[in-house]
Design a protein around this motif. Structure first.
Motif, PDB file in Angstrom:
ATOM      1  N   LYS A 274       0.841  -1.188   0.000  1.00 16.63           N
ATOM      2  CA  LYS A 274       0.000   0.000   0.000  1.00 16.63           C
ATOM      3  C   LYS A 274       0.882   1.246   0.000  1.00 16.63           C
ATOM      4  CE  LYS A 274      -3.853   2.360   0.495  1.00 16.63           C
ATOM      5  NZ  LYS A 274      -4.876   2.418  -0.555  1.00 16.63           N
ATOM      6  N   ILE A 275       0.675   2.112  -0.967  1.00 11.00           N
ATOM      7  CA  ILE A 275       1.454   3.340  -1.067  1.00 11.00           C
ATOM      8  C   ILE A 275       0.708   4.471  -0.386  1.00 11.00           C
ATOM      9  CG2 ILE A 275       2.376   5.073  -2.655  1.00 11.00           C
ATOM     10  CD1 ILE A 275       2.991   2.896  -4.605  1.00 11.00           C
ATOM     11  N   ASP A 276       1.398   5.186   0.493  1.00 10.11           N
ATOM     12  CA  ASP A 276       0.820   6.334   1.191  1.00 10.11           C
ATOM     13  C   ASP A 276       0.890   7.534   0.259  1.00 10.11           C
ATOM     14  OD1 ASP A 276       0.015   8.351   2.813  1.00 10.11           O
ATOM     15  OD2 ASP A 276       1.284   7.804   4.520  1.00 10.11           O
ATOM     16  N   THR A 277      -0.207   7.782  -0.463  1.00  3.10           N
ATOM     17  CA  THR A 277      -0.194   8.845  -1.469  1.00  3.10           C
ATOM     18  C   THR A 277      -0.097  10.229  -0.835  1.00  3.10           C
ATOM     19  OG1 THR A 277      -2.615   8.695  -1.504  1.00  3.10           O
ATOM     20  CG2 THR A 277      -1.410   7.529  -3.226  1.00  3.10           C
ATOM     21  N   LYS A 278      -0.670  10.392   0.347  1.00  2.00           N
ATOM     22  CA  LYS A 278      -0.568  11.696   1.003  1.00  2.00           C
ATOM     23  C   LYS A 278       0.885  11.996   1.365  1.00  2.00           C
ATOM     24  CE  LYS A 278      -3.695  13.569   3.719  1.00  2.00           C
ATOM     25  NZ  LYS A 278      -4.578  13.951   4.858  1.00  2.00           N
ATOM     26  N   ALA A 279       1.615  10.986   1.839  1.00  2.00           N
ATOM     27  CA  ALA A 279       3.038  11.175   2.152  1.00  2.00           C
ATOM     28  C   ALA A 279       3.825  11.496   0.892  1.00  2.00           C
ATOM     29  CB  ALA A 279       3.601   9.921   2.821  1.00  2.00           C
ATOM     30  N   LEU A 280       3.398  10.910  -0.224  1.00  2.00           N
ATOM     31  CA  LEU A 280       4.092  11.127  -1.496  1.00  2.00           C
ATOM     32  C   LEU A 280       3.963  12.578  -1.946  1.00  2.00           C
ATOM     33  CD1 LEU A 280       5.692   9.515  -3.618  1.00  2.00           C
ATOM     34  CD2 LEU A 280       3.554   9.103  -4.810  1.00  2.00           C
ATOM     35  N   ILE A 281       2.771  13.136  -1.870  1.00  2.00           N
ATOM     36  CA  ILE A 281       2.588  14.536  -2.291  1.00  2.00           C
ATOM     37  C   ILE A 281       3.209  15.492  -1.271  1.00  2.00           C
ATOM     38  CG2 ILE A 281       0.318  14.842  -1.203  1.00  2.00           C
ATOM     39  CD1 ILE A 281       1.521  16.240  -4.610  1.00  2.00           C
ATOM     40  N   LEU A 286       7.978  19.103   0.924  1.00  2.00           N
ATOM     41  CA  LEU A 286       9.217  19.154   1.708  1.00  2.00           C
ATOM     42  C   LEU A 286      10.391  19.643   0.870  1.00  2.00           C
ATOM     43  CD1 LEU A 286       9.052  15.918   3.891  1.00  2.00           C
ATOM     44  CD2 LEU A 286       9.026  18.285   4.696  1.00  2.00           C
ATOM     45  N   VAL A 287      10.394  19.276  -0.417  1.00  2.00           N
ATOM     46  CA  VAL A 287      11.464  19.763  -1.308  1.00  2.00           C
ATOM     47  C   VAL A 287      11.375  21.284  -1.417  1.00  2.00           C
ATOM     48  CG1 VAL A 287      12.399  19.727  -3.642  1.00  2.00           C
ATOM     49  CG2 VAL A 287      11.599  17.606  -2.602  1.00  2.00           C
ATOM     50  N   LEU A 288      10.162  21.810  -1.563  1.00  2.00           N
ATOM     51  CA  LEU A 288       9.997  23.268  -1.598  1.00  2.00           C
ATOM     52  C   LEU A 288      10.409  23.881  -0.263  1.00  2.00           C
ATOM     53  CD1 LEU A 288       6.562  23.684  -3.455  1.00  2.00           C
ATOM     54  CD2 LEU A 288       8.871  23.986  -4.382  1.00  2.00           C
ATOM     55  N   GLY A 289      10.271  23.106   0.810  1.00  2.00           N
ATOM     56  CA  GLY A 289      10.677  23.596   2.128  1.00  2.00           C
ATOM     57  C   GLY A 289      12.173  23.795   2.255  1.00  2.00           C
ATOM     58  N   ALA A 290      12.916  23.268   1.292  1.00  3.26           N
ATOM     59  CA  ALA A 290      14.375  23.422   1.313  1.00  3.26           C
ATOM     60  C   ALA A 290      14.840  24.645   0.522  1.00  3.26           C
ATOM     61  CB  ALA A 290      15.030  22.162   0.751  1.00  3.26           C
ATOM     62  N   THR A 291      13.894  25.425  -0.029  1.00  2.00           N
ATOM     63  CA  THR A 291      14.263  26.528  -0.928  1.00  2.00           C
ATOM     64  C   THR A 291      14.369  27.914  -0.289  1.00  2.00           C
ATOM     65  OG1 THR A 291      11.942  26.905  -1.572  1.00  2.00           O
ATOM     66  CG2 THR A 291      13.206  25.314  -2.882  1.00  2.00           C
ATOM     67  N   GLU A 390      -6.694  15.823  -1.824  1.00  2.00           N
ATOM     68  CA  GLU A 390      -6.897  16.527  -3.096  1.00  2.00           C
ATOM     69  C   GLU A 390      -6.533  18.002  -2.968  1.00  2.00           C
ATOM     70  OE1 GLU A 390      -9.110  14.757  -1.501  1.00  2.00           O
ATOM     71  OE2 GLU A 390      -9.382  12.951  -2.730  1.00  2.00           O
ATOM     72  N   LYS A 391      -6.847  18.601  -1.806  1.00  3.92           N
ATOM     73  CA  LYS A 391      -6.525  20.006  -1.581  1.00  3.92           C
ATOM     74  C   LYS A 391      -5.009  20.212  -1.481  1.00  3.92           C
ATOM     75  CE  LYS A 391     -10.720  21.644  -1.459  1.00  3.92           C
ATOM     76  NZ  LYS A 391     -11.203  22.581  -2.511  1.00  3.92           N
ATOM     77  N   ILE A 392      -4.335  19.246  -0.859  1.00  4.71           N
ATOM     78  CA  ILE A 392      -2.872  19.328  -0.766  1.00  4.71           C
ATOM     79  C   ILE A 392      -2.257  19.284  -2.158  1.00  4.71           C
ATOM     80  CG2 ILE A 392      -0.778  18.218   0.119  1.00  4.71           C
ATOM     81  CD1 ILE A 392      -2.450  17.071   2.389  1.00  4.71           C
ATOM     82  N   ALA A 446      10.727  18.862  -6.915  1.00  8.28           N
ATOM     83  CA  ALA A 446       9.398  18.881  -6.294  1.00  8.28           C
ATOM     84  C   ALA A 446       8.343  18.433  -7.301  1.00  8.28           C
ATOM     85  CB  ALA A 446       9.082  20.291  -5.787  1.00  8.28           C
ATOM     86  N   ASN A 447       8.497  18.853  -8.545  1.00  7.45           N
ATOM     87  CA  ASN A 447       7.543  18.474  -9.586  1.00  7.45           C
ATOM     88  C   ASN A 447       7.640  16.991  -9.927  1.00  7.45           C
ATOM     89  OD1 ASN A 447       5.442  19.298 -11.384  1.00  7.45           O
ATOM     90  ND2 ASN A 447       6.885  19.078 -13.080  1.00  7.45           N
ATOM     91  N   GLN A 448       8.845  16.412  -9.782  1.00  8.04           N
ATOM     92  CA  GLN A 448       9.000  14.979 -10.029  1.00  8.04           C
ATOM     93  C   GLN A 448       8.179  14.172  -9.017  1.00  8.04           C
ATOM     94  OE1 GLN A 448      13.275  14.621  -9.846  1.00  8.04           O
ATOM     95  NE2 GLN A 448      13.529  14.884 -12.049  1.00  8.04           N
TER      96      GLN A 448
END
Length: 470
Positions: A274-281, A286-291, A390-392, A446-448
């Motif tokens: 089972k893939i945690d899709t919320k964690a994935l998005i 988090l990548v943007l959090g590094a900018t 979906e909002k995230i 982040a887009n990847q």
């Protein structure tokens, strides 16, 4: 002879199956960990640049990376520390960028020689033993610089830095673990290629080779270049082939080898992971959090370039007007820069007026917004993760789109400053290209993650419509 032929056929099938497993499962994991490492060290790099502790390589964009190359790790004079470490760190980051975006992680590409290059790169900066007492120059100096910078930083900045250092350590440990096991497999892959391309070739006399070990070695040497091309001749591995064919314990060796090559399938019982899709998005966020450090550097340089242009219109009357406006509380008129934007697809040009004050406000807003989601335990992160998935996804997509739009404006603004400055001041203009590229790479990553999330969601929806899953 027949038993030897059967063993070779079984072995080649086992090696091919193991190679497919590496290509499909393990090497993608290796790439993901290198991407995580690259994202984390970019935060450290930008942090040190922002603190003026290292000077980024001014020729970084001119260097074309086409192979895995480790930075120099030798000693240097102390008063050259900023420049030398800036160049070495820039080279290290560029190589990781090459690995993450251009290198093909496959069994056919990742040979023993290339594994050695990766291990050298991994050892050039030891993030998993990052200490000022390290006996490695780059690690020791960088750890010292980070300690100095952290002492004068705000708590949230220091915490973000610590989090990225911890993730870099975790990623490097996982990378080294995968490469260690993969190195053992590559040896077997090499031996299998010798069996396949040398020992089954027309010039190889199997009957003579199997008469004694010395004859087999002679036959392999005789046909090696024709079958393997420029691949190095590894004597120890060739000796293992001979021992597997004619050694006293050949049956035990063959059995052990086939057992080692067996692919352990975690999905033997068809248990779907089972893939945690919320964690994935959220990983994309988090990548943007590094900018923030990257954006702050860009904003600071824009401010300096703006002040430089303003100084060219600093007559007595200009100063008097500004003084009177300030004295009587008269608001400054909005300042607009007219920039030229080039469509990367068609090459068409158009002009656009950019409100300087609004641009700086937007950059400051992005810095605050992304800083608030830089860590999983931060209030900003927790607020967003509590939203519907979906909002995230919509929020992340909007942020990436906005960042891409900002990158276009920043590149055009960089050109504007260089063209608008007077001849006497052109050398004083702060270039933005390297910083914009750094920011752009983070947005791409982040887009990847976002694209991976979208792809999984669409695939799951399609399977649901087909009745394959609920």
């Amino acid at each position: 002879m027949e038993n030897g032929k059967n063993f070779t056929e079984t072995l080649l099938q086992a090696v091919d199956a193991k190679a497919q497993w590496y290509d499909m499962d393990e090497l993608p994991k290796l790439l993901d960990n290198y991407r995580l490492l690259h994202t984390c060290i970019k935060v450290v790099f930008d942090f040190l640049v922002n603190k003026s502790l290292i000077t980024p390589d001014p020729y970084k964009l001119d260097k074309k990376i086409s192979d895995i190359k480790s930075p120099d790790n030798g000693q240097f004079v102390e008063n050259e520390r900023s420049v030398v470490m800036g160049q070495r760190f820039s080279d290290y980051e560029s190589t990781l960028d090459f690995l993450c975006n251009y290198y093909k992680f496959s069994v056919s590409q990742l040979s023993l020689g290339n594994v050695k290059k990766l291990m050298d790169l991994n050892n050039s900066i030891s993030w998993n033993s990052f200490s000022a007492n390290s006996n490695k120059t780059n690690t020791r100096v960088l750890a010292t610089l980070v300690f100095q910078a952290r002492q004068s930083s705000e708590a949230i900045t220091a915490s973000m830095l610590n989090d990225n250092l911890a993730k870099a350590s975790q990623a490097l440990t996982e990378i080294n673990s995968i490469l260690k096991e993969y190195t053992d497999f590559q040896k077997e892959w090499y031996k299998a290629q010798v069996r396949k391309n040398v020992m089954t070739a027309g010039g190889f006399d199997a009957n003579k080779a199997m008469s004694d070990p010395a004859s087999e070695l002679q036959q392999i040497k005789k046909n090696f270049a024709a079958g393997m091309g420029k691949v190095p001749f590894y004597g120890e591995l060739i000796e293992e082939i001979i021992q597997e064919d004619q050694g006293e314990k050949k049956l035990a060796r063959q059995t052990a080898l086939l057992a080692k090559l067996n692919v352990q399938k975690a999905s033997d019982k068809k248990q779907e992971k089972k893939i945690d899709t919320k964690a994935l998005i959220m990983d994309s966020l988090l990548v943007l959090g590094a900018t923030p450090a990257q954006i702050s550097t860009i904003a600071q340089k824009i401010q300096e370039n703006h002040d430089l242009l303003l100084s060219e219109h600093n007559s007595f009357m200009d100063k008097l007007k500004r003084y009177l406006k300030k004295a009587f509380g008269i608001a400054e008129k909005p300042l607009f820069y007219t920039i030229t934007i080039v469509d990367q697809t068609t090459g068409a040009k158009r002009t656009e007026k950019i409100n300087y004050q609004s641009l700086m406000t937007d950059l400051a807003t992005k810095t605050r917004r992304y800083s608030s989601v830089a860590q999983k335990n931060s209030p900003g992160y927790q607020k967003i993760i509590s939203m519907p998935e979906e909002k995230i996804a919509e929020f992340v997509a909007a942020q990436i789109s906005d960042c891409n739009r900002m990158i276009i404006i920043l590149n055009s603004l960089d050109d504007f400053f260089k063209a608008a400055a007077s001849p006497l001041n052109k050398s004083k203009v702060k270039g933005l290209k390297i910083d914009i590229t750094t920011f752009k790479n983070s947005v791409i990553k982040a887009n990847q993650y976002r694209a991976e999330y979208t792809s999984y969601i669409e695939e799951a929806e399609q399977m649901r419509k087909l009745g394959i899953t609920e």
